[in-house]
Design a protein around this motif. Structure first.
Motif, mmCIF file in Angstrom:
data_model
loop_
_atom_site.group_PDB
_atom_site.id
_atom_site.type_symbol
_atom_site.label_atom_id
_atom_site.label_comp_id
_atom_site.label_asym_id
_atom_site.label_seq_id
_atom_site.Cartn_x
_atom_site.Cartn_y
_atom_site.Cartn_z
ATOM 1 N N GLY A 72 -27.499 27.903 -4.744
ATOM 2 C CA GLY A 72 -28.621 27.202 -4.126
ATOM 3 C C GLY A 72 -29.560 26.572 -5.135
ATOM 4 O O GLY A 72 -30.772 26.527 -4.914
ATOM 5 N N THR A 73 -29.013 26.065 -6.247
ATOM 6 C CA THR A 73 -29.836 25.414 -7.265
ATOM 7 C C THR A 73 -29.642 23.896 -7.234
ATOM 8 O O THR A 73 -28.639 23.397 -6.729
ATOM 9 C CB THR A 73 -29.508 25.963 -8.668
ATOM 10 O OG1 THR A 73 -28.091 25.937 -8.877
ATOM 11 C CG2 THR A 73 -30.004 27.396 -8.808
ATOM 12 N N VAL A 74 -30.592 23.188 -7.781
ATOM 13 C CA VAL A 74 -30.664 21.743 -7.632
ATOM 14 C C VAL A 74 -29.610 21.038 -8.498
ATOM 15 O O VAL A 74 -29.231 21.529 -9.563
ATOM 16 C CB VAL A 74 -32.088 21.259 -8.008
ATOM 17 C CG1 VAL A 74 -32.368 21.473 -9.481
ATOM 18 C CG2 VAL A 74 -32.308 19.806 -7.620
ATOM 19 N N ARG A 75 -29.159 19.877 -8.030
ATOM 20 C CA ARG A 75 -28.305 19.009 -8.843
ATOM 21 C C ARG A 75 -29.135 18.453 -9.986
ATOM 22 O O ARG A 75 -30.186 17.848 -9.774
ATOM 23 C CB ARG A 75 -27.737 17.885 -7.977
ATOM 24 C CG ARG A 75 -26.980 16.810 -8.750
ATOM 25 C CD ARG A 75 -26.248 15.842 -7.807
ATOM 26 N NE ARG A 75 -27.119 15.260 -6.820
ATOM 27 C CZ ARG A 75 -27.805 14.127 -6.973
ATOM 28 N NH1 ARG A 75 -27.693 13.422 -8.080
ATOM 29 N NH2 ARG A 75 -28.587 13.673 -6.010
ATOM 30 N N GLN A 76 -28.646 18.613 -11.220
ATOM 31 C CA GLN A 76 -29.376 18.159 -12.407
ATOM 32 C C GLN A 76 -28.861 16.830 -12.946
ATOM 33 O O GLN A 76 -29.445 16.287 -13.883
ATOM 34 C CB GLN A 76 -29.296 19.237 -13.501
ATOM 35 C CG GLN A 76 -30.001 20.530 -13.097
ATOM 36 C CD GLN A 76 -29.745 21.660 -14.073
ATOM 37 O OE1 GLN A 76 -28.606 21.913 -14.473
ATOM 38 N NE2 GLN A 76 -30.797 22.354 -14.454
ATOM 39 N N ASP A 77 -27.788 16.304 -12.390
ATOM 40 C CA ASP A 77 -27.254 14.994 -12.763
ATOM 41 C C ASP A 77 -27.981 13.889 -12.005
ATOM 42 O O ASP A 77 -28.579 14.120 -10.937
ATOM 43 C CB ASP A 77 -25.768 14.902 -12.425
ATOM 44 C CG ASP A 77 -24.878 15.508 -13.494
ATOM 45 O OD1 ASP A 77 -25.378 16.189 -14.399
ATOM 46 O OD2 ASP A 77 -23.651 15.306 -13.404
ATOM 47 N N ALA A 78 -27.882 12.674 -12.547
ATOM 48 C CA ALA A 78 -28.428 11.495 -11.874
ATOM 49 C C ALA A 78 -27.613 10.282 -12.283
ATOM 50 O O ALA A 78 -26.834 10.325 -13.244
ATOM 51 C CB ALA A 78 -29.896 11.293 -12.231
ATOM 52 N N ALA A 91 -25.549 -0.005 -15.617
ATOM 53 C CA ALA A 91 -25.139 1.258 -15.002
ATOM 54 C C ALA A 91 -25.524 2.393 -15.930
ATOM 55 O O ALA A 91 -25.448 2.254 -17.158
ATOM 56 C CB ALA A 91 -23.631 1.271 -14.748
ATOM 57 N N CYS A 92 -25.931 3.536 -15.373
ATOM 58 C CA CYS A 92 -26.278 4.660 -16.221
ATOM 59 C C CYS A 92 -26.009 5.980 -15.512
ATOM 60 O O CYS A 92 -25.959 6.046 -14.276
ATOM 61 C CB CYS A 92 -27.739 4.590 -16.670
ATOM 62 S SG CYS A 92 -28.952 4.556 -15.341
ATOM 63 N N VAL A 93 -25.805 7.025 -16.334
ATOM 64 C CA VAL A 93 -25.648 8.394 -15.852
ATOM 65 C C VAL A 93 -26.492 9.287 -16.757
ATOM 66 O O VAL A 93 -26.746 8.961 -17.918
ATOM 67 C CB VAL A 93 -24.179 8.868 -15.855
ATOM 68 C CG1 VAL A 93 -23.322 8.003 -14.935
ATOM 69 C CG2 VAL A 93 -23.592 8.886 -17.267
ATOM 70 N N ALA A 94 -26.930 10.430 -16.221
ATOM 71 C CA ALA A 94 -27.740 11.369 -16.999
ATOM 72 C C ALA A 94 -27.436 12.780 -16.526
ATOM 73 O O ALA A 94 -27.106 13.004 -15.357
ATOM 74 C CB ALA A 94 -29.231 11.068 -16.844
ATOM 75 N N ASP A 95 -27.576 13.725 -17.457
ATOM 76 C CA ASP A 95 -27.277 15.132 -17.184
ATOM 77 C C ASP A 95 -28.397 15.989 -17.754
ATOM 78 O O ASP A 95 -28.517 16.151 -18.965
ATOM 79 C CB ASP A 95 -25.930 15.502 -17.822
ATOM 80 C CG ASP A 95 -25.540 16.960 -17.604
ATOM 81 O OD1 ASP A 95 -26.260 17.677 -16.871
ATOM 82 O OD2 ASP A 95 -24.514 17.391 -18.165
ATOM 83 N N GLY A 96 -29.255 16.516 -16.871
ATOM 84 C CA GLY A 96 -30.341 17.376 -17.306
ATOM 85 C C GLY A 96 -29.812 18.661 -17.919
ATOM 86 O O GLY A 96 -28.856 19.257 -17.414
ATOM 87 N N ASP A 280 -17.104 23.843 -12.591
ATOM 88 C CA ASP A 280 -17.871 23.827 -11.350
ATOM 89 C C ASP A 280 -19.289 23.309 -11.572
ATOM 90 O O ASP A 280 -20.200 23.623 -10.827
ATOM 91 C CB ASP A 280 -17.904 25.219 -10.707
ATOM 92 C CG ASP A 280 -18.328 26.311 -11.679
ATOM 93 O OD1 ASP A 280 -18.919 25.982 -12.723
ATOM 94 O OD2 ASP A 280 -18.079 27.495 -11.385
ATOM 95 N N ASP A 281 -19.480 22.501 -12.621
ATOM 96 C CA ASP A 281 -20.783 21.914 -12.925
ATOM 97 C C ASP A 281 -20.991 20.658 -12.077
ATOM 98 O O ASP A 281 -20.049 20.137 -11.450
ATOM 99 C CB ASP A 281 -20.843 21.565 -14.415
ATOM 100 C CG ASP A 281 -22.254 21.274 -14.905
ATOM 101 O OD1 ASP A 281 -23.213 21.460 -14.127
ATOM 102 O OD2 ASP A 281 -22.403 20.857 -16.072
ATOM 103 N N ASP A 282 -22.239 20.153 -12.069
ATOM 104 C CA ASP A 282 -22.488 18.848 -11.458
ATOM 105 C C ASP A 282 -21.558 17.812 -12.076
ATOM 106 O O ASP A 282 -21.196 17.913 -13.253
ATOM 107 C CB ASP A 282 -23.934 18.410 -11.703
ATOM 108 C CG ASP A 282 -24.962 19.327 -11.054
ATOM 109 O OD1 ASP A 282 -24.608 20.081 -10.144
ATOM 110 O OD2 ASP A 282 -26.133 19.287 -11.489
ATOM 111 N N ARG A 283 -21.220 16.815 -11.294
ATOM 112 C CA ARG A 283 -20.217 15.840 -11.726
ATOM 113 C C ARG A 283 -20.683 14.444 -11.320
ATOM 114 O O ARG A 283 -20.887 14.164 -10.131
ATOM 115 C CB ARG A 283 -18.879 16.178 -11.062
ATOM 116 C CG ARG A 283 -17.671 15.452 -11.588
ATOM 117 C CD ARG A 283 -16.431 15.956 -10.876
ATOM 118 N NE ARG A 283 -16.079 17.323 -11.256
ATOM 119 C CZ ARG A 283 -15.210 18.080 -10.609
ATOM 120 N NH1 ARG A 283 -14.596 17.604 -9.519
ATOM 121 N NH2 ARG A 283 -14.935 19.302 -11.019
ATOM 122 N N THR A 284 -20.832 13.561 -12.305
ATOM 123 C CA THR A 284 -21.317 12.207 -12.038
ATOM 124 C C THR A 284 -20.446 11.191 -12.762
ATOM 125 O O THR A 284 -20.093 11.395 -13.926
ATOM 126 C CB THR A 284 -22.783 12.046 -12.494
ATOM 127 O OG1 THR A 284 -23.594 12.979 -11.779
ATOM 128 C CG2 THR A 284 -23.297 10.638 -12.228
#
Length: 291
Positions: A72-78, A91-96, A280-284
């Motif tokens: 239940g934690t927030v997505r840190q990618d954008a 185009a851009c991607v970011a990973d907190g 199983d990490d965020d994926r962008t």
């Protein structure tokens, strides 16, 4: 930490309401692939976008990882996509960074404000000074956002990757110039073969010397890369949630097969949702095809 429950992944023959479950590549993952508790910080579980431009087709998605869903934690990618109305796609991607409290804010801020600094983004791969000016502007916006929240700027730390693609419909090639800080990856897919855009640290062995670099601190570590896109080629920008499983030949081969052509948006989301044990990490990802 709470133990992750064992769960047998469904086979490809099983469906949910008539739609195939995400493909399992390699070993069975342990974390169930479904939403869990709502995060205290409200951000959408998934973003998806796309575009058809002169000579280009774009698909983009940012998906919360199964581990973040489970806990239940927030997505840190954008991610972000813009067009200047003429012949330039940004185009851009970011990973907190996972260890930082406000990194999801840093990632979202970087992708929100990048368009404002398009004029400083390099138009050639040897323009390193321009690259630093570009990320310096973005870093300043992240620091401002930290001040607004009463947080130290490093608590909003995020990796970042942007690409400027010049549309030249009358020419056989589109030139893409890329800038990054940190371990986001970029690959050029040509005739089924992946080639890194930033040199050997993007190769299959995946040992990256830029893994700990992040905005708003590490402006001096901005790197510049490029790709020449011919008809049928594709440029991939991604966070390490996709880059890490791509180091395995099963995943990289499957993605090369899937992305030999632009899929529909629902198909792209399903492909991006593939499952692989320990990944199983965020994926962008932003995929840009030269058509």
């Amino acid at each position: 930490m709470e133990q992750v429950q064992e769960h047998e992944a469904p086979s490809m023959t099983e469906t949910a309401h008539g739609f195939p479950q995400p493909l399992v590549i390699g070993r069975e993952p342990r974390v169930i692939s479904q939403p869990g508790p709502l995060p205290a910080v409200r951000r959408p579980d998934t973003e998806i976008d796309g575009a058809a431009l002169p000579g280009l087709e774009v698909r983009a998605a940012s998906i919360r990882g199964d581990a973040h869903r489970y806990y239940g934690t927030v997505r840190q990618d954008a991610m972000g996509l813009w067009h200047d109305g003429d012949r330039t796609l940004l185009a851009c991607v970011a990973d907190g960074l996972g260890s930082k409290e406000g990194s999801h804010v840093g990632a979202a801020t970087a992708c929100e404000v990048a368009q404002a600094y398009l004029s400083t983004l390099p138009i050639a791969p040897d323009h390193v000074t321009d690259a630093r000016d570009f990320v310096d502007g973005i870093a300043g916006e992240i620091r401002n956002r930290a001040d607004e929240r009463g947080m130290p700027p490093e608590e909003l730390s995020t990796t970042f990757l942007a690409a400027r693609v010049q549309e030249m419909p009358e020419a056989s090639v589109h030139r893409a110039v890329l800038v990054r800080v940190g371990d986001c990856m970029a690959w050029h897919l040509h005739r089924g073969v992946w080639t890194p855009c930033f040199g050997e640290d993007d190769a299959d062995t995946g040992v990256s010397t830029s893994a700990t670099h992040a905005l708003p601190q590490d402006i001096e570590h901005a790197e510049v890369g490029y790709a020449d896109l011919y008809p049928g080629d594709m440029l991939l920008l991604c966070t390490d949630g996709l880059a890490k499983p791509m180091r395995g030949p099963q995943v990289s081969s499957q993605l090369a097969s899937w992305w030999s052509r632009p899929p529909s948006l629902p198909e792209f989301f399903w492909q991006m949702s593939f499952r692989a044990k320990t990944h199983d990490d965020d994926r962008t990802a932003v995929c840009i095809w030269r058509v």
